[in-house]
Design a protein around this motif. Structure first.
Motif, PDB file in Angstrom:
ATOM      1  N   ASN A   1     -13.579   3.253   4.987  1.00  0.00           N
ATOM      2  CA  ASN A   1     -14.551   2.512   4.426  1.00  0.00           C
ATOM      3  C   ASN A   1     -15.789   3.118   4.491  1.00  0.00           C
ATOM      4  O   ASN A   1     -16.508   2.324   3.936  1.00  0.00           O
ATOM      5  CB  ASN A   1     -14.423   0.776   5.051  1.00  0.00           C
ATOM      6  CG  ASN A   1     -12.821   0.434   5.026  1.00  0.00           C
ATOM      7  OD1 ASN A   1     -12.108   0.402   3.623  1.00  0.00           O
ATOM      8  ND2 ASN A   1     -12.463  -0.063   5.812  1.00  0.00           N
ATOM      9  N   LEU A   2     -16.305   4.111   4.935  1.00  0.00           N
ATOM     10  CA  LEU A   2     -17.285   4.387   4.653  1.00  0.00           C
ATOM     11  C   LEU A   2     -18.622   4.342   3.360  1.00  0.00           C
ATOM     12  O   LEU A   2     -19.497   4.432   3.393  1.00  0.00           O
ATOM     13  CB  LEU A   2     -17.602   6.185   4.817  1.00  0.00           C
ATOM     14  CG  LEU A   2     -19.038   6.904   5.361  1.00  0.00           C
ATOM     15  CD1 LEU A   2     -19.216   6.053   6.287  1.00  0.00           C
ATOM     16  CD2 LEU A   2     -18.834   7.994   5.161  1.00  0.00           C
ATOM     17  N   TYR A   3     -17.451   4.407   2.076  1.00  0.00           N
ATOM     18  CA  TYR A   3     -18.112   4.445   1.004  1.00  0.00           C
ATOM     19  C   TYR A   3     -18.006   3.432   0.611  1.00  0.00           C
ATOM     20  O   TYR A   3     -17.982   3.060  -1.190  1.00  0.00           O
ATOM     21  CB  TYR A   3     -17.926   5.691   0.398  1.00  0.00           C
ATOM     22  CG  TYR A   3     -17.877   6.978   0.471  1.00  0.00           C
ATOM     23  CD1 TYR A   3     -19.399   7.865   1.140  1.00  0.00           C
ATOM     24  CD2 TYR A   3     -16.804   8.265   1.015  1.00  0.00           C
ATOM     25  CE1 TYR A   3     -19.732   8.889   1.368  1.00  0.00           C
ATOM     26  CE2 TYR A   3     -16.838   9.250   1.342  1.00  0.00           C
ATOM     27  CZ  TYR A   3     -17.911   9.678   1.701  1.00  0.00           C
ATOM     28  OH  TYR A   3     -19.016  10.746   2.863  1.00  0.00           O
ATOM     29  N   ASN A   4     -17.428   2.064   1.282  1.00  0.00           N
ATOM     30  CA  ASN A   4     -17.747   0.799   0.676  1.00  0.00           C
ATOM     31  C   ASN A   4     -17.665   0.050   1.276  1.00  0.00           C
ATOM     32  O   ASN A   4     -18.329  -0.024   1.632  1.00  0.00           O
ATOM     33  CB  ASN A   4     -15.726   0.600  -0.141  1.00  0.00           C
ATOM     34  CG  ASN A   4     -14.949   0.683   1.481  1.00  0.00           C
ATOM     35  OD1 ASN A   4     -15.053  -0.556   2.139  1.00  0.00           O
ATOM     36  ND2 ASN A   4     -13.826   1.801   0.528  1.00  0.00           N
ATOM     37  N   THR A   5     -17.674  -1.836   0.941  1.00  0.00           N
ATOM     38  CA  THR A   5     -18.535  -2.382   1.723  1.00  0.00           C
ATOM     39  C   THR A   5     -17.970  -2.803   1.997  1.00  0.00           C
ATOM     40  O   THR A   5     -17.995  -4.145   2.609  1.00  0.00           O
ATOM     41  CB  THR A   5     -19.276  -3.462  -0.023  1.00  0.00           C
ATOM     42  OG1 THR A   5     -17.874  -4.032  -0.635  1.00  0.00           O
ATOM     43  CG2 THR A   5     -20.374  -3.350  -0.375  1.00  0.00           C
ATOM     44  N   ASN A   6     -16.415  -2.695   2.808  1.00  0.00           N
ATOM     45  CA  ASN A   6     -15.717  -3.251   3.771  1.00  0.00           C
ATOM     46  C   ASN A   6     -15.261  -3.249   5.008  1.00  0.00           C
ATOM     47  O   ASN A   6     -16.553  -2.094   4.966  1.00  0.00           O
ATOM     48  CB  ASN A   6     -14.124  -2.708   3.144  1.00  0.00           C
ATOM     49  CG  ASN A   6     -13.281  -3.256   1.874  1.00  0.00           C
ATOM     50  OD1 ASN A   6     -13.556  -4.334   1.523  1.00  0.00           O
ATOM     51  ND2 ASN A   6     -12.357  -2.445   1.143  1.00  0.00           N
ATOM     52  N   PRO A   7     -15.310  -3.910   5.842  1.00  0.00           N
ATOM     53  CA  PRO A   7     -15.623  -3.576   7.279  1.00  0.00           C
ATOM     54  C   PRO A   7     -15.626  -2.307   7.738  1.00  0.00           C
ATOM     55  O   PRO A   7     -14.377  -1.722   7.330  1.00  0.00           O
ATOM     56  CB  PRO A   7     -14.752  -4.414   8.313  1.00  0.00           C
ATOM     57  CG  PRO A   7     -14.674  -5.793   7.238  1.00  0.00           C
ATOM     58  CD  PRO A   7     -14.307  -5.024   5.862  1.00  0.00           C
ATOM     59  N   LEU A   8     -15.709  -1.810   9.097  1.00  0.00           N
ATOM     60  CA  LEU A   8     -15.750  -0.468   9.484  1.00  0.00           C
ATOM     61  C   LEU A   8     -14.389  -0.742  10.018  1.00  0.00           C
ATOM     62  O   LEU A   8     -13.626  -1.526  10.687  1.00  0.00           O
ATOM     63  CB  LEU A   8     -16.729  -0.774  11.041  1.00  0.00           C
ATOM     64  CG  LEU A   8     -16.477   0.381  11.543  1.00  0.00           C
ATOM     65  CD1 LEU A   8     -16.833   2.058  11.153  1.00  0.00           C
ATOM     66  CD2 LEU A   8     -17.180   0.213  12.904  1.00  0.00           C
ATOM     67  N   SER A   9     -13.759   0.435   9.471  1.00  0.00           N
ATOM     68  CA  SER A   9     -12.440   0.783  10.292  1.00  0.00           C
ATOM     69  C   SER A   9     -12.369   2.341  10.723  1.00  0.00           C
ATOM     70  O   SER A   9     -12.169   2.914   9.459  1.00  0.00           O
ATOM     71  CB  SER A   9     -11.030   0.351   8.429  1.00  0.00           C
ATOM     72  OG  SER A   9     -10.160   1.011   9.537  1.00  0.00           O
ATOM     73  N   LEU A  10     -12.014   2.814  12.109  1.00  0.00           N
ATOM     74  CA  LEU A  10     -11.547   4.070  12.565  1.00  0.00           C
ATOM     75  C   LEU A  10     -10.858   4.593  12.147  1.00  0.00           C
ATOM     76  O   LEU A  10     -10.206   3.795  12.524  1.00  0.00           O
ATOM     77  CB  LEU A  10     -12.786   3.933  13.645  1.00  0.00           C
ATOM     78  CG  LEU A  10     -14.007   3.827  13.742  1.00  0.00           C
ATOM     79  CD1 LEU A  10     -14.896   3.834  15.646  1.00  0.00           C
ATOM     80  CD2 LEU A  10     -14.749   4.662  13.026  1.00  0.00           C
TER      81      LEU A  10
END
Length: 214
Positions: A118-127
């Protein structure tokens, strides 16, 4: 600030695990289960096809248009479900799904590579991270000799289970994916810890046809 750990000069053939050319298609057998409180799961089985219908240039980047179609059986006609864009470069593969860019893959493909999808959106961190690199994988009736597995959340507790898994075959693309998001019963001490599902969804995609393999 980025949570990514990746080099700036990946191997040239890393993106072969996500091939993209106009005319490419991938057909999956999809199985889902939806759990609602106090109800048995609702099960669905259908076919889903992703087809690269066209491409265009945007700021020097080649962008591909993906048509997503569904049908209940292989005797039924395809119905267009959605259209989205997707592109890749030497660093990553970006899927523009519902105007929310998702980083599907990051390069180089290595055990040390991890990234926030989700680096380029506003959703929470998801590795996401790689494991089982250059391994054989059997999906349905097909065997793929050179695959990499992308693993995200893979947690199971007394109260919930979450799973994100994708398997990509070199020169073919995604051959299998699995998602789970389940909540277990907590209504009484008798059901706590038994694994009884209270609500949630599961989904499995198995590649059954593609122009990328016989």
């Amino acid at each position: 600030m980025s949570c990514q750990e990746r080099a700036t000069s990946p191997l040239p053939d890393d993106s072969a695990y996500f091939p993209l050319e106009v005319g490419n298609y991938w057909t999956y057998q999809v199985s889902t289960e939806t759990y609602l409180t106090a109800n048995v799961p609702t099960k669905q089985s259908y076919q889903l096809q992703q087809k690269v219908s066209s491409s265009y240039q945007m700021n020097g980047q080649l962008v591909f248009i993906i048509d997503e179609l569904t049908r209940p059986t292989n005797q039924s006609p395809w119905t267009l479900k959605s259209i989205r864009s997707l592109y890749k470069n030497r660093v990553e593969v970006i899927d523009q799904d519902n105007n929310s860019p998702i980083v599907k893959l990051a390069f180089p493909i290595a055990p040390s590579t991890s990234w926030n999808k989700n680096l380029y959106n506003t959703n929470p961190l998801s590795l996401l991270r790689y494991e089982a690199i250059v391994r054989p994988f059997i999906s349905g009736k097909n065997r793929f000799d050179n695959t990499v597995t992308v693993l995200g959340t893979n947690d199971s507790t007394l109260v919930s289970q979450e799973k994100y898994l994708r398997v990509y075959a070199r020169s073919i693309g995604c051959v299998y994916q699995e998602d789970r998001s389940l909540a277990f019963c907590q209504e009484s001490p008798a059901c706590l810890g038994t694994g009884a599902i209270q609500s949630g969804t599961t989904a499995k995609w198995v590649l059954i046809a593609s122009d990328r393999f016989p």
